[in-house]
Structures are given as C-alpha cells and as structure tokens.
Design a protein around this motif. Sequence first.
Motif, short mmCIF file in Angstrom:
data_model
loop_
_atom_site.label_atom_id
_atom_site.label_comp_id
_atom_site.label_asym_id
_atom_site.label_seq_id
_atom_site.Cartn_x
_atom_site.Cartn_y
_atom_site.Cartn_z
N SER A 74 0.02 12.34 -1.84
CA SER A 74 1.39 12.04 -1.77
C SER A 74 1.96 11.81 -0.59
O SER A 74 2.73 11.01 -0.16
CB SER A 74 2.00 13.00 -2.78
N MET A 75 1.52 12.79 0.37
CA MET A 75 1.99 12.78 1.65
C MET A 75 1.54 11.54 2.23
O MET A 75 2.24 10.81 3.08
CB MET A 75 1.91 13.80 2.27
N ARG A 76 0.28 11.10 1.86
CA ARG A 76 -0.20 9.83 2.87
C ARG A 76 0.50 8.89 2.56
O ARG A 76 0.87 8.05 3.47
CB ARG A 76 -1.63 9.76 2.22
N MET A 77 0.90 8.56 1.30
CA MET A 77 1.87 7.31 0.75
C MET A 77 3.24 7.59 1.42
O MET A 77 3.98 6.53 1.87
CB MET A 77 1.79 7.19 -0.47
N GLU A 78 4.03 8.55 1.31
CA GLU A 78 5.43 8.52 1.80
C GLU A 78 5.36 8.65 3.31
O GLU A 78 6.55 8.22 3.93
CB GLU A 78 5.91 9.73 1.25
N LEU A 79 4.41 9.12 4.12
CA LEU A 79 4.40 9.29 5.43
C LEU A 79 3.95 8.01 6.24
O LEU A 79 4.08 7.56 7.43
CB LEU A 79 3.77 10.39 6.04
N ALA A 80 3.08 7.21 5.76
CA ALA A 80 2.50 5.85 6.08
C ALA A 80 3.33 4.98 6.52
O ALA A 80 3.17 4.39 7.76
CB ALA A 80 1.60 5.15 5.19
N PRO A 81 4.62 4.83 5.94
CA PRO A 81 5.71 3.96 6.58
C PRO A 81 6.21 4.19 7.90
O PRO A 81 6.89 3.57 8.62
CB PRO A 81 6.69 3.60 5.40
N LEU A 82 5.95 5.67 8.10
CA LEU A 82 6.60 6.15 9.37
C LEU A 82 5.78 6.32 10.48
O LEU A 82 5.88 6.78 11.52
CB LEU A 82 7.21 7.67 8.90
N GLY A 83 4.51 5.79 10.08
CA GLY A 83 3.45 5.57 11.32
C GLY A 83 2.74 6.92 11.55
O GLY A 83 1.94 7.26 12.39
N ILE A 84 2.76 7.99 10.36
CA ILE A 84 2.01 9.14 10.12
C ILE A 84 0.77 9.23 9.23
O ILE A 84 1.00 8.74 8.24
CB ILE A 84 3.01 10.13 9.78
N HIS A 85 -0.48 9.55 9.90
CA HIS A 85 -1.50 9.48 8.73
C HIS A 85 -1.84 10.67 8.33
O HIS A 85 -1.66 11.88 8.87
CB HIS A 85 -2.64 8.89 9.57
N VAL A 86 -2.10 10.70 7.09
CA VAL A 86 -2.43 11.82 6.45
C VAL A 86 -4.05 11.83 5.91
O VAL A 86 -4.39 11.02 5.20
CB VAL A 86 -1.80 12.39 5.03
N VAL A 87 -4.82 12.95 6.31
CA VAL A 87 -6.29 12.77 6.16
C VAL A 87 -6.71 14.13 5.57
O VAL A 87 -6.38 15.37 6.05
CB VAL A 87 -7.07 12.75 7.55
N VAL A 88 -7.88 13.94 4.64
CA VAL A 88 -8.30 15.22 3.98
C VAL A 88 -9.85 15.50 4.58
O VAL A 88 -10.67 14.49 4.42
CB VAL A 88 -8.59 15.09 2.69
#
Length: 293
Positions: free
Chosen positions: A159-173
């Motif tokens: 969920s964080m990956r999708m909401e933060l992508a437009p802000l230039g922030i990557h979420v990786v597991v």
Amino acid sequence: MTDKVAIVTGASSGIGEATARKLRTQGFTVYAAARRVDRMAPLAEVGIRPVRVDVTDDASMVGFVEQVVAESGRVDVLVNNAGYGSYGAVEDVPLDEARRQFEVNVFGLARLTQLVLPHMRRQGSGRIVNISSIGGKIYEPLGGWYHATKFAVEGLSDSMRMELAPLGIHVVVIQPGAIATEWSGIAGQHLLATSGQGAYADQAERAAAFFMADPTGQASPPSVIANAVAKAATARRPRTRYAVGRGAKPILAARRVLPDRAFDRLMDAVLRNLSRVATRQAARERRLADQRG
C-alpha cells in the motif's frame, strides 16, 4: 554519494550490522539504531553513528529522527530491520506477547516510517526498505503470530509503495530465506518456553531442534541481505521485492503454484526431515564433545 544519509534499525548484530557496514562502504552516512548500543562499538570504529533506539518507545524514535535531521539535514534511506520471532502455538502464546511482537515487527516499522516521510517528501526522494521474510508469504505450525506480523509488513509495504510513488519515494521489501544469525536460536528458545510442555510439545521439540541448529550447514550469511539492501538503496529503479538467501526463491515459487493442502503437506515433510537431520547433528556433536572430554 557522500551526502546521502541512511538509517538502519536492529543494527547491533546479524542482518542490521551487515547492512550498516555495506551502506557505509557505498558512501552513505549511516545511523545504526538498536537498543544494545554497547554492541555497536565496532560500527563506530568504521565511521557509522550508533544510537540507542527502542522501536516500541515513541519518544525514542522521535528524538532519534530529530537528531539525524539536525546533524545531517536529510534522510535518504530507511532500512526497517528491527524485529524478532516469537514462536509457540496460538493457544499458548499470551496475547501480551503477541501484541509485543506486533509492536516491534509492525508498529515500530510503521512509526519510524511516519517520522521520516515528511523529510523525504520535502526532498522529493527517498527509499523505505522493509526487511520482511519469506514468512510473509508462507506459513508453518507454531509460527502464527510471527507470520501474522510479516504478512502485515508485506501488505503495509504494498500500500505504501503505491501511495508514495507519486512523491518520488520507493518502497522495497526484502524477503530473506535461511540466514545465519542469532534469530533462529532465540526463536527456538521462545518456542520451547511457550509450547515445550503440553499438547504441542512434540511439534515444539521437532521445530526447536531445527531452529537451534543449522541442519544443512548452508544458511546464507547476513551479507547476502546487506547486498540486496544496497541494490534497493542505490538502483535507479529498484525492484519491489528481493527474495534472497538459502531456499527463498524455490519456497516462494512452490507457494505460488501449490494449492493450500499440497503446500501444507510439503511444509510438514520438509520440517520433519530437517528436524531429523538437526537431531542427528546434535547427537553427533554431543558424542564428539564426550570424546574430547
């Protein structure tokens, strides 16, 4: 890269320590966070900044992020590695212990992420790297609460990956397989203390024999996880998941293709076999010790 700043939690040993060292060699200013600050003295000797942080204490985390920003002006990478495995039958594990495991493995991760995100948003860039487990996609008997926390980390990260992508922030597991750290021994001790007596004793003894030994002698070193984290932290477009360490990819592949009942049987057979191997190994070690004595 000398102006990049990374935070690594659970950095006093194992995966966290190896990751802090790896990111330092990549040119990051690294803040190593853990409760056992005395064990991080060797990290300070190589230019890493150790800080005592308790991820179940909000004031501790708030003060820590404020310190990092005050000293370095930014946060580029957050590696949420702090966590532990508390095993035992769901019937046996006290709910206070179940809640504590969620506090460390899930809510501590989420709170520290909340605290760094305003700074990453202001920068227009950042990486959140969450250390999950293959246990976030599979399951095993006597691990219900641990697996519940890792399933939660997987869903939260998606969920964080999708909401933060437009802000230039990557979420990786990162999904480790079998890694040679103190984690397994601690999990085995918890298991025996919780379910070593009573209705689940036979299962607990078999599982603990596996946890408290490396039955194959081939668990991967923590450095393989550190290398994956470094890729996630520096790649222009990192993958969403890195499954690394012994057994990680084949086990996850089996889970994707097998129906639940078939996977249940596979896991039961694997655990029984590994338990037998570990028991024989422990017996050999005792015989050798007796001979040396």
